[in-house]
Scaffold this motif. Structure first.
Motif, PDB file in Angstrom:
ATOM      1  N   ASP A 275       0.797  -1.232   0.000  1.00 58.42           N
ATOM      2  CA  ASP A 275       0.000   0.000   0.000  1.00 58.42           C
ATOM      3  C   ASP A 275       0.829   1.281   0.000  1.00 58.42           C
ATOM      4  N   LEU A 276       2.136   1.162   0.040  1.00 58.10           N
ATOM      5  CA  LEU A 276       2.974   2.367  -0.029  1.00 58.10           C
ATOM      6  C   LEU A 276       3.650   2.523  -1.392  1.00 58.10           C
ATOM      7  N   ILE A 277       3.393   1.579  -2.292  1.00 60.42           N
ATOM      8  CA  ILE A 277       4.126   1.608  -3.568  1.00 60.42           C
ATOM      9  C   ILE A 277       3.779   2.861  -4.389  1.00 60.42           C
ATOM     10  N   LEU A 278       2.518   3.225  -4.404  1.00 56.63           N
ATOM     11  CA  LEU A 278       2.128   4.387  -5.220  1.00 56.63           C
ATOM     12  C   LEU A 278       2.790   5.689  -4.755  1.00 56.63           C
ATOM     13  N   PRO A 279       2.629   6.065  -3.468  1.00 51.22           N
ATOM     14  CA  PRO A 279       3.276   7.328  -3.076  1.00 51.22           C
ATOM     15  C   PRO A 279       4.793   7.297  -3.251  1.00 51.22           C
ATOM     16  N   LEU A 280       5.406   6.151  -2.967  1.00 55.75           N
ATOM     17  CA  LEU A 280       6.872   6.099  -3.095  1.00 55.75           C
ATOM     18  C   LEU A 280       7.301   6.140  -4.566  1.00 55.75           C
ATOM     19  N   SER A 281       6.471   5.578  -5.443  1.00 53.84           N
ATOM     20  CA  SER A 281       6.793   5.639  -6.877  1.00 53.84           C
ATOM     21  C   SER A 281       6.734   7.077  -7.367  1.00 53.84           C
ATOM     22  N   ARG A 282       5.665   7.753  -6.951  1.00 50.38           N
ATOM     23  CA  ARG A 282       5.519   9.162  -7.353  1.00 50.38           C
ATOM     24  C   ARG A 282       6.689   9.998  -6.844  1.00 50.38           C
ATOM     25  N   ALA A 283       7.007   9.767  -5.564  1.00 49.41           N
ATOM     26  CA  ALA A 283       8.087  10.562  -4.955  1.00 49.41           C
ATOM     27  C   ALA A 283       9.413  10.298  -5.667  1.00 49.41           C
ATOM     28  N   SER A 284       9.645   9.045  -6.041  1.00 48.90           N
ATOM     29  CA  SER A 284      10.922   8.699  -6.690  1.00 48.90           C
ATOM     30  C   SER A 284      11.043   9.406  -8.033  1.00 48.90           C
ATOM     31  N   LEU A 285       9.970   9.367  -8.804  1.00 45.31           N
ATOM     32  CA  LEU A 285      10.036  10.013 -10.122  1.00 45.31           C
ATOM     33  C   LEU A 285      10.179  11.523  -9.954  1.00 45.31           C
ATOM     34  N   ALA A 286       9.480  12.067  -8.940  1.00 45.35           N
ATOM     35  CA  ALA A 286       9.601  13.510  -8.700  1.00 45.35           C
ATOM     36  C   ALA A 286      11.032  13.881  -8.303  1.00 45.35           C
ATOM     37  N   ALA A 287      11.709  12.964  -7.618  1.00 45.24           N
ATOM     38  CA  ALA A 287      13.085  13.232  -7.178  1.00 45.24           C
ATOM     39  C   ALA A 287      14.101  13.011  -8.291  1.00 45.24           C
ATOM     40  N   GLY A 288      13.637  12.536  -9.439  1.00 46.44           N
ATOM     41  CA  GLY A 288      14.550  12.411 -10.582  1.00 46.44           C
ATOM     42  C   GLY A 288      14.905  10.996 -10.988  1.00 46.44           C
TER      43      GLY A 288
END
Ligand code: PEP
Ligand code: MN
Length: 326
Positions: A275-288
């Protein structure tokens, strides 16, 4: 070198560096050529080089890692896997698949869904580095055979983790990209042997490795002449135990500045829960991040490894939609 430097100017610089007892590594870029100096213990005297025709400036690399650093090579390295996939060109690469290959049916089922969803590469462990010797260790050779077969069936390049130099030949013939797992990040013998295969390498960060140790591990591979390295931030251990690991986005963002190598994120092993994969995926792409590697299983409750962090196919499709990819 100046952008007006000629081939002959570069050759003279290389000759000079070699005459000083060092190794010279010319790297032509789109604007100018950089010539790396390797093998110096201390400071290299600028005066020996600065007067040569075509030399623009001398940049001293103070970091212990050289070949992987952006000081050494300012342009991001593009790592190609087969003809379809490129890491580092600004378009995130999506890798998905089960933690472990469990059977032909399991992998085929999940790969069909993933191919339809438009993933770029298929993952699947055949040799599993499990914390306990009593846990499922992977299907080994059979797992690699299944992975190759299913990858070919859906035209998805495949990536799988190698544990031992005894398996080099099998990996060379069965996978498109070789994963070095977190537990082997500092297995220098393995790194050096895998580097000699003509394959791109996915190097995961060690569980407790500093950024410097991570980049030095990559340096081992580049030092063998293989520049096709993609780094992977997969979470580190800290005092915080409420999730499996901590996705270290500081280091991911910092590596984008420090190194020219592409880096992707693995939210699955970082979070340890689906259940944390979505926010962490978004954050990773946002971080570059240059891509993601995500665990997906047809039936996570029955998975032989890492079920808690695995997405179902439906959840994966929702993830893609939420990230604006589907
Ligand atoms: C994996 O990718 O399944 C794996 C074991 O990853 P890590 O080496 O990051 O723990
Ligand atoms: Mn796993």
């Amino acid at each position: 070198m100046h952008n007006s430097a000629t081939r002959r100017d570069v050759a003279l610089v290389v000759e000079k560096i070699e005459s000083l007892g060092f190794q010279a590594l010319p790297m032509p870029g789109s604007i100018r050529t950089t010539v790396g100096v390797i093998g110096n213990k201390g400071f290299v005297d600028e005066d020996r080089l600065l007067h040569l025709p075509g030399v623009q400036e001398i940049i001293h690399i103070t970091k212990p890692y050289k070949r992987v650093s952006r000081e050494f090579k300012p342009e991001t390295t593009l790592v190609k896997v087969g003809t379809q996939v490129t890491f580092g060109n600004g378009a995130p690469v999506l890798i998905a698949g089960p933690c472990a290959v469990e059977s032909y049916d399991q992998l085929q089922h999940v790969a069909r869904g993933l191919a339809q969803a438009g993933v770029h590469m298929l993952r699947g462990g055949a040799f599993k580095p499990r914390s306990s010797p009593y846990s499922f260790q992977g299907l080994k050779e059979e797992g690699l055979n299944i992975l190759r077969q299913v990858g070919d069936e859906f035209r998805l390049p495949v990536v799988s983790e190698i544990l031992s130099i005894n398996d080099l030949d099998q990996f060379a013939s069965h996978v498109d990209m070789i994963q070095i797992g977190a537990r082997n990040m500092q297995n220098f013998d393995l790194l050096q042997h895998v580097a000699t295969l003509d394959k791109p390498i996915l190097l995961k960060r060690g569980l407790s490795a500093t950024m410097e140790e991570f980049l030095l591990a990559a340096e081992y591979i580049l030092n063998q002449g293989n520049t096709r390295v993609v780094l992977c931030e997969r979470g580190i251990r800290t005092f915080e135990t409420s999730t499996r690991n901590i996705l270290d986005l500081n280091t991911l963002a910092l590596i984008k500045l420090e190194s020219h190598l592409p880096i992707i994120a693995d939210p699955s092993h970082a979070a340890g829960r689906s259940d944390l994969i979505l926010p962490l995926s978004r954050a990773s792409l946002a971080a570059g991040a240059d891509g993601l590697i995500v665990e997906v299983h047809p039936n996570p409750a029955e998975a032989l490894s890492d079920g808690r962090q695995s997405l179902t196919l439906d959840q994966f499709i929702q993830l893609q939609a939420a990230m604006g990819r589907a």
